[in-house]
Motif scaffolding. Structure first.
Motif, PDB file in Angstrom:
ATOM      1  N   THR A  92       1.686   6.558  -6.780  1.00 48.96           N
ATOM      2  CA  THR A  92       0.814   7.592  -7.148  1.00 48.96           C
ATOM      3  C   THR A  92       1.238   9.070  -6.904  1.00 48.96           C
ATOM      4  O   THR A  92       0.977   9.906  -7.705  1.00 48.96           O
ATOM      5  CB  THR A  92      -0.630   7.414  -6.221  1.00 48.96           C
TER       6      THR A  92
ATOM      7  N   VAL B  10      -4.377   5.302  -8.828  1.00 48.76           N
ATOM      8  CA  VAL B  10      -5.333   5.700  -7.944  1.00 48.76           C
ATOM      9  C   VAL B  10      -6.228   4.673  -7.651  1.00 48.76           C
ATOM     10  O   VAL B  10      -6.535   4.328  -6.545  1.00 48.76           O
ATOM     11  CB  VAL B  10      -6.185   7.113  -8.118  1.00 48.76           C
ATOM     12  N   LEU B  11      -6.691   4.061  -8.789  1.00 46.24           N
ATOM     13  CA  LEU B  11      -7.530   2.980  -8.569  1.00 46.24           C
ATOM     14  C   LEU B  11      -6.898   1.603  -7.780  1.00 46.24           C
ATOM     15  O   LEU B  11      -7.477   1.039  -7.098  1.00 46.24           O
ATOM     16  CB  LEU B  11      -7.692   2.299 -10.064  1.00 46.24           C
TER      17      LEU B  11
ATOM     18  N   LEU C 299      -4.489   2.094  -5.690  1.00 49.16           N
ATOM     19  CA  LEU C 299      -4.508   2.451  -4.178  1.00 49.16           C
ATOM     20  C   LEU C 299      -5.802   2.274  -3.479  1.00 49.16           C
ATOM     21  O   LEU C 299      -5.952   1.918  -2.449  1.00 49.16           O
ATOM     22  CB  LEU C 299      -4.095   3.971  -4.306  1.00 49.16           C
ATOM     23  N   ALA C 300      -6.901   2.438  -4.266  1.00 48.19           N
ATOM     24  CA  ALA C 300      -8.273   2.523  -3.611  1.00 48.19           C
ATOM     25  C   ALA C 300      -8.780   1.192  -3.540  1.00 48.19           C
ATOM     26  O   ALA C 300      -9.212   0.799  -2.561  1.00 48.19           O
ATOM     27  CB  ALA C 300      -9.313   3.258  -4.467  1.00 48.19           C
ATOM     28  N   ARG C 301      -8.177  -0.179  -4.342  1.00 48.04           N
ATOM     29  CA  ARG C 301      -8.584  -1.637  -3.954  1.00 48.04           C
ATOM     30  C   ARG C 301      -7.714  -1.848  -3.015  1.00 48.04           C
ATOM     31  O   ARG C 301      -7.973  -3.054  -2.521  1.00 48.04           O
ATOM     32  CB  ARG C 301      -8.067  -1.931  -5.420  1.00 48.04           C
TER      33      ARG C 301
ATOM     34  N   ARG D  74       0.862  -1.264  -0.030  1.00 50.65           N
ATOM     35  CA  ARG D  74       0.128   0.044  -0.004  1.00 50.65           C
ATOM     36  C   ARG D  74       0.813   1.105  -0.059  1.00 50.65           C
ATOM     37  O   ARG D  74       0.730   2.233  -0.504  1.00 50.65           O
ATOM     38  CB  ARG D  74      -1.039   0.057   1.231  1.00 50.65           C
TER      39      ARG D  74
END
Length: 127
Positions: free
Chosen positions: A29, A121-122, A124-126, A22
């Motif tokens: 990012t 970003v995607l 990171l969000a997952r 993460r």
């Protein structure tokens, strides 16, 4: 008793690998975002080219770190290799981005940078 200790150790290793993953994605990012900022400076200041060039090296290093973190998160627990494939694909995109930047092909370089930021970003969000 030994099985319980092994299971606890494996769970701790997975958590540690996951948090490292993460952090690596967040760093990637951030470096891509800073590349967009330095691209704007490239158009408006004399030092923008130097900053964008240095940022490209840092962004590429962050992509390599993301791949390393994905492998380290995958190996101890023997889980899904999907994050490794995502990180490998991202490293390929970063390589293409560097080549396009050196070749001065902004018509592909800029949209690819936007795509990479969105994908990062995607990812990171997952996580």
């Amino acid at each position: 008793m030994a099985t319980q200790v092994t299971a606890t150790t494996t769970a701790d290793a997975q958590r540690g690998g996951s948090s490292f993953l993460r952090i690596a994605i967040a760093l990637q990012t951030l470096t891509i975002f800073l590349q967009a900022v330095s691209a704007g400076l490239l158009l408006t200041s004399s030092y923008g080219e130097t900053l964008h060039s240095a940022g490209a090296r840092v962004m590429y290093g962050a992509s390599m770190l993301y791949l390393l973190a994905a492998v380290l998160a995958w190996k101890p627990g023997g889980g899904s290799a999907r994050p490794v494939w995502h990180a490998s694909g991202f490293l390929v995109l970063a390589s293409v981005q560097v080549v396009l930047g050196i070749a001065h092909v902004p018509s592909v370089h800029l949209p690819l940078g936007v795509l990479m930021f969105g994908l990062s970003v995607l990812a990171l969000a997952r996580r």
